[in-house]
Design an enzyme around this catalytic site. Structure first.
Site, PDB file in Angstrom:
ATOM      1  CE  LYS A 172      -0.516  -3.795   4.090  1.00 41.54           C
ATOM      2  NZ  LYS A 172      -1.403  -4.681   3.325  1.00 41.54           N
TER       3      LYS A 172
HETATM    4  C1  5RP Z   1       0.418  -4.545  -1.374  1.00 43.42           C
HETATM    5  C2  5RP Z   1      -0.359  -4.732  -0.144  1.00 43.42           C
HETATM    6  C3  5RP Z   1      -0.469  -6.098   0.434  1.00 43.42           C
HETATM    7  O1  5RP Z   1      -1.770  -6.297   0.867  1.00 43.42           O
HETATM    8  C4  5RP Z   1       0.501  -6.188   1.562  1.00 43.42           C
HETATM    9  O2  5RP Z   1       1.775  -6.234   1.080  1.00 43.42           O
HETATM   10  C5  5RP Z   1       0.163  -7.236   2.628  1.00 43.42           C
HETATM   11  O3  5RP Z   1       0.537  -8.437   2.295  1.00 43.42           O
HETATM   12  P1  5RP Z   1       1.839  -9.174   2.821  1.00 43.42           P
HETATM   13  O4  5RP Z   1       1.593  -9.482   4.272  1.00 43.42           O
HETATM   14  O5  5RP Z   1       1.866 -10.386   1.953  1.00 43.42           O
HETATM   15  O6  5RP Z   1       3.014  -8.243   2.663  1.00 43.42           O
HETATM   16  O7  5RP Z   1      -0.882  -3.808   0.403  1.00 43.42           O
HETATM   17  O8  5RP Z   1       0.643  -3.197  -1.595  1.00 43.42           O
END
Ligand code: 5RP
Length: 259
Positions: A172
């Site tokens: 991610k």
């Molecule tokens: C923090 C994360 C969060 O889940 C991620 O940031 C996703 O959320 P957003 O779309 O609010 O950024 O992994 O480390």
């Protein structure tokens, strides 16, 4: 890859589209009671039918999600830091025994490439991959961005590639210009985070840009649960991710649901 691993991966990346809409509600693990997630159970319940998976901590899972839920769980297994201090020193916070007990579909942790916690978090990733391979659980690596890092394709591409080289099954990261190069250089599926709340149409545009540059989906939090119509927003995001909807069409869907 054995059957259990493939089966769990197919719960996340939907076999029909090869893509995924993950709902991230794990923010409290370092931010505390994040806006929109003060009562996580109330935020999550109406969105569950539209989320391909739910990314969260074991505390929120045990206390705020009904055990009857059919939605696959992506369990955060890293933490140990807060917004009040340096975030990069995360360690592993969940044993594999507990992940098995919670019947999750994947485990996830953050890596902080280029920050003080680089070595520890990358070694934690390697340890999580060993667990994952032993028990058949995919590992999603999250490329957290240290405060001194720029969210550009060079930096994010480096972090994503390292995650894949260490064995992460999915990564991610954030969308940025040149995202197609990150896709090219990362030999596992990439999903994009939503980031800070922006107007709904802009978030849909970001999702569309990411999908069209080769992302396999989104792992979105604030741009869904902080929307003035979270249910409309997640359905519009699904339209972009799974049905190749244009941004205009998806935005209209959000507006129609919002009424
Ligand atoms: C923090 C994360 C969060 O889940 C991620 O940031 C996703 O959320 P957003 O779309 O609010 O950024 O992994 O480390």
């Amino acid at each position: 890859m054995d059957w259990g691993m493939k089966n769990r991966l197919s719960r996340i990346l939907q076999p029909e589209s090869g893509r995924t809409v993950m709902l991230a509600v794990d923010h409290g693990y370092f931010l505390g009671p994040t806006s929109g997630l003060e009562k996580p159970g109330e935020t999550i319940a109406p969105l569950l039918p539209y989320a391909d998976s739910l990314m969260l901590t074991r505390g929120v899972l045990r206390n705020c999600v009904p055990p009857e839920t059919k939605t696959p769980i992506v369990l955060r297994i890293s933490g140990g830091t807060s917004i009040l201090k340096d975030l990069s020193g995360e360690g592993l916070t969940v044993s594999m025994d507990d992940a098995v007990r919670l019947n999750v579909s994947a485990i996830t942790l953050s890596i902080f490439v280029g920050a003080d916690g680089e070595r520890e978090t990358l070694l934690s990733l390697a340890e999580a991959v060993d667990w994952g391979e032993t028990y058949g659980f995919p590992v999603l690596a999250v490329t957290a961005v240290g405060k001194d890092m720029v969210r550009d394709a060079r930096y994010l591409g480096l972090a994503c590639r390292i995650a894949a080289e260490l064995g992460a099954h999915m990564v991610k990261t954030y969308f940025c210009d040149g995202f197609e190069n990150i896709v090219r250089d990362t030999p596992v599926p990439l999903v994009v985070a939503g980031g800070k709340k922006v107007p709904e149409k802009d978030a849909l545009q970001m999702a569309w840009n990411a999908i069209n540059a080769g992302a396999r989906g989104v792992d979105m939090g604030r741009n869904i649960f902080q929307s003035d119509c979270p249910s409309g927003m997640i359905q519009a995001v699904r339209g972009v991710v799974h049905n190749n909807m244009a941004v205009k069409e998806a935005f209209q869907l959000y507006r129609d649901i919002k009424g």
